[in-house]
Scaffold this active site. Structure first.
Site, PDB file in Angstrom:
ATOM      1  N   ASP A  10       5.418 -12.491  86.750  1.00 35.21           N
ATOM      2  CA  ASP A  10       6.069 -11.614  87.738  1.00 35.21           C
ATOM      3  C   ASP A  10       7.285 -12.364  88.283  1.00 35.21           C
ATOM      4  O   ASP A  10       7.462 -13.554  88.030  1.00 35.21           O
ATOM      5  CB  ASP A  10       5.093 -11.261  88.879  1.00 35.21           C
ATOM      6  CG  ASP A  10       5.698 -10.295  89.898  1.00 35.21           C
ATOM      7  OD1 ASP A  10       6.500  -9.430  89.495  1.00 35.21           O
ATOM      8  OD2 ASP A  10       5.387 -10.407  91.098  1.00 35.21           O
ATOM      9  N   SER A  11       8.084 -11.644  89.059  1.00 33.76           N
ATOM     10  CA  SER A  11       9.232 -12.308  89.685  1.00 33.76           C
ATOM     11  C   SER A  11       8.779 -13.191  90.850  1.00 33.76           C
ATOM     12  O   SER A  11       9.508 -14.076  91.274  1.00 33.76           O
ATOM     13  CB  SER A  11      10.197 -11.246  90.230  1.00 33.76           C
ATOM     14  OG  SER A  11       9.499 -10.413  91.138  1.00 33.76           O
ATOM     15  N   CYS A  74       4.669  -6.825  86.444  1.00 28.52           N
ATOM     16  CA  CYS A  74       5.859  -6.490  87.221  1.00 28.52           C
ATOM     17  C   CYS A  74       6.435  -5.186  86.674  1.00 28.52           C
ATOM     18  O   CYS A  74       6.780  -5.124  85.489  1.00 28.52           O
ATOM     19  CB  CYS A  74       6.873  -7.628  87.080  1.00 28.52           C
ATOM     20  SG  CYS A  74       8.476  -7.277  87.818  1.00 28.52           S
ATOM     21  N   ASN A  75       6.522  -4.187  87.523  1.00 31.66           N
ATOM     22  CA  ASN A  75       7.090  -2.903  87.080  1.00 31.66           C
ATOM     23  C   ASN A  75       8.574  -3.021  86.762  1.00 31.66           C
ATOM     24  O   ASN A  75       9.050  -2.470  85.777  1.00 31.66           O
ATOM     25  CB  ASN A  75       6.962  -1.851  88.185  1.00 31.66           C
ATOM     26  CG  ASN A  75       5.525  -1.489  88.490  1.00 31.66           C
ATOM     27  OD1 ASN A  75       5.024  -0.456  88.074  1.00 31.66           O
ATOM     28  ND2 ASN A  75       4.857  -2.348  89.238  1.00 31.66           N
ATOM     29  N   THR A  76       9.287  -3.739  87.610  1.00 31.34           N
ATOM     30  CA  THR A  76      10.740  -3.817  87.466  1.00 31.34           C
ATOM     31  C   THR A  76      11.122  -4.425  86.123  1.00 31.34           C
ATOM     32  O   THR A  76      12.060  -3.956  85.460  1.00 31.34           O
ATOM     33  CB  THR A  76      11.335  -4.673  88.615  1.00 31.34           C
ATOM     34  OG1 THR A  76      10.692  -4.303  89.822  1.00 31.34           O
ATOM     35  CG2 THR A  76      12.822  -4.466  88.746  1.00 31.34           C
ATOM     36  N   CYS A 189       5.170  -1.289  92.455  1.00 33.53           N
ATOM     37  CA  CYS A 189       5.609  -2.686  92.489  1.00 33.53           C
ATOM     38  C   CYS A 189       4.350  -3.486  92.787  1.00 33.53           C
ATOM     39  O   CYS A 189       3.601  -3.140  93.721  1.00 33.53           O
ATOM     40  CB  CYS A 189       6.653  -2.910  93.579  1.00 33.53           C
ATOM     41  SG  CYS A 189       7.002  -4.663  93.894  1.00 33.53           S
ATOM     42  N   THR A 190       4.117  -4.524  92.001  1.00 34.12           N
ATOM     43  CA  THR A 190       2.848  -5.251  92.135  1.00 34.12           C
ATOM     44  C   THR A 190       2.743  -6.032  93.451  1.00 34.12           C
ATOM     45  O   THR A 190       1.660  -6.471  93.822  1.00 34.12           O
ATOM     46  CB  THR A 190       2.640  -6.191  90.936  1.00 34.12           C
ATOM     47  OG1 THR A 190       3.823  -6.997  90.789  1.00 34.12           O
ATOM     48  CG2 THR A 190       2.384  -5.405  89.667  1.00 34.12           C
ATOM     49  N   HIS A 191       3.845  -6.189  94.145  1.00 32.21           N
ATOM     50  CA  HIS A 191       3.778  -6.845  95.454  1.00 32.21           C
ATOM     51  C   HIS A 191       3.126  -5.948  96.520  1.00 32.21           C
ATOM     52  O   HIS A 191       2.571  -6.448  97.503  1.00 32.21           O
ATOM     53  CB  HIS A 191       5.188  -7.177  95.975  1.00 32.21           C
ATOM     54  CG  HIS A 191       5.796  -8.407  95.397  1.00 32.21           C
ATOM     55  ND1 HIS A 191       6.220  -8.501  94.100  1.00 32.21           N
ATOM     56  CD2 HIS A 191       6.080  -9.610  95.980  1.00 32.21           C
ATOM     57  CE1 HIS A 191       6.744  -9.710  93.899  1.00 32.21           C
ATOM     58  NE2 HIS A 191       6.660 -10.398  95.024  1.00 32.21           N
TER      59      HIS A 191
HETATM   60  N1  DGL Z   1       6.600  -7.311  91.632  1.00 29.62           N
HETATM   61  C1  DGL Z   1       7.708  -6.682  91.018  1.00 29.62           C
HETATM   62  C2  DGL Z   1       7.394  -5.284  90.522  1.00 29.62           C
HETATM   63  O1  DGL Z   1       6.267  -4.962  90.232  1.00 29.62           O
HETATM   64  C3  DGL Z   1       9.082  -6.762  91.593  1.00 29.62           C
HETATM   65  C4  DGL Z   1       9.414  -7.485  92.836  1.00 29.62           C
HETATM   66  C5  DGL Z   1      10.874  -7.862  92.899  1.00 29.62           C
HETATM   67  O2  DGL Z   1      11.257  -8.780  92.163  1.00 29.62           O
HETATM   68  O3  DGL Z   1      11.620  -7.231  93.667  1.00 29.62           O
HETATM   69  O4  DGL Z   1       8.255  -4.475  90.379  1.00 29.62           O
END
Ligand code: DGL
Length: 266
Positions: A10-11, A74-76, A189-191
């Site tokens: 992930d990011s 990570c979706n993005t 978003c996984t966050h």
């Molecule tokens: N956790 C990430 C997602 O699922 C992105 C968070 C980010 O880098 O802004 O999209």
């Protein structure tokens, strides 16, 4: 062979929401968690640059950790890089994360669904295609948030969350139309699952918050079973699960957080 890890990417710390589900399903597996904190947040990256970055990182990561599979938690990143990863690393199995639009469309009663993600995820063609394919009968509102992922990072490291900021970020998800109200918000978003209690608290009315973490972990489990059906090969060998930060700079709070998730910072 039996000890080849599962790599989670992930990011930032968002992929930990997927890791915790994966651990429950695969307690005998070893995990390497990779946070591209040097590239965080991914939300504002242009697509070609993000694709290039993730491809370059994976060339090094696959070499260094030799994982059995990799999960892009990570979706993005997933909505832009999965095809390129599979094309470039043909022999390596990848699991991606995509907005849970199909389950939302199946579950909604009001027909009003919102997809809350990073600005990158909500503008992707990939996301729009999912809506066309699975949710054409629903009214889907796409809500891109500039700051929720960073708020989740702060919350997990420092225990502090600005509730007013959460309220403002989720407010556009709630719509009323012809006497009906939004009843599902897809956490794309996984966050975001880390903030879901604050979201519940600050939401104008109760909704279902769809967190895809368990589904992603289940997909990883079934993919592993396809690759190597013999479960006895999965006996876990000694050695800690690792967390890797691309900045090479994990501060004290970050190390503590990783420790809480059973990860030693490499
Ligand atoms: N956790 C990430 C997602 O699922 C992105 C968070 C980010 O880098 O802004 O999209």
């Amino acid at each position: 062979m039996a000890d080849r890890p599962i790599l989670m990417f992930d990011s930032g710390i968002g992929g930990l929401t997927v890791l915790r589900e994966a651990r429950v399903l695969m307690p005998d597996r070893r995990f390497v968690y990779v946070a591209d904190d040097a590239g965080f947040p991914y939300g504002a990256w242009e697509e070609p640059a993000l694709r290039q970055r993730v491809l370059e990182l994976f060339a090094g990561l696959l070499d260094r950790f030799d994982p059995e599979i990799s999960v892009i938690a990570c979706n993005t990143a997933s909505t832009v890089v999965m095809d390129a990863l599979r094309e470039r690393f043909v022999d390596h199995p990848f699991v991606g994360t995509v907005p849970a639009i199909k389950p939302a469309a199946e579950r909604t009663r009001s027909g009003l669904v919102s997809v809350l993600g990073t600005p990158g995820t909500v503008k992707r063609q990939y996301t729009r295609d999912l809506i066309r394919q699975w949710a054409s009968k629903c009214h889907v509102r796409l809500v891109g948030s500039d700051s929720l992922a960073a708020l989740a990072e702060t919350y997990m490291r420092e225990g502090f969350v600005d509730e007013e900021a959460v309220r403002a970020e989720i407010a556009p998800c709630f719509i009323e139309k012809d006497g009906a109200r939004t009843d599902i918000v897809v956490l794309a978003c996984t966050h975001y699952p880390f903030l879901v209690n604050r979201m519940r608290k600050t939401a104008p009315w109760p909704v279902d918050w769809l967190d895809p973490a368990e589904a992603i972990a289940r997909r990883a489990l079934s993919l592993l079973a396809e690759i190597r059906p013999a479960v006895e090969g999965n006996r876990r060998l000694d050695g800690p699960d690792l967390a890797v930060f691309t900045s090479g700079k994990a501060d004290f709070a970050t190390r503590r957080l990783m420790q809480g998730f059973g990860l030693s910072v490499s």
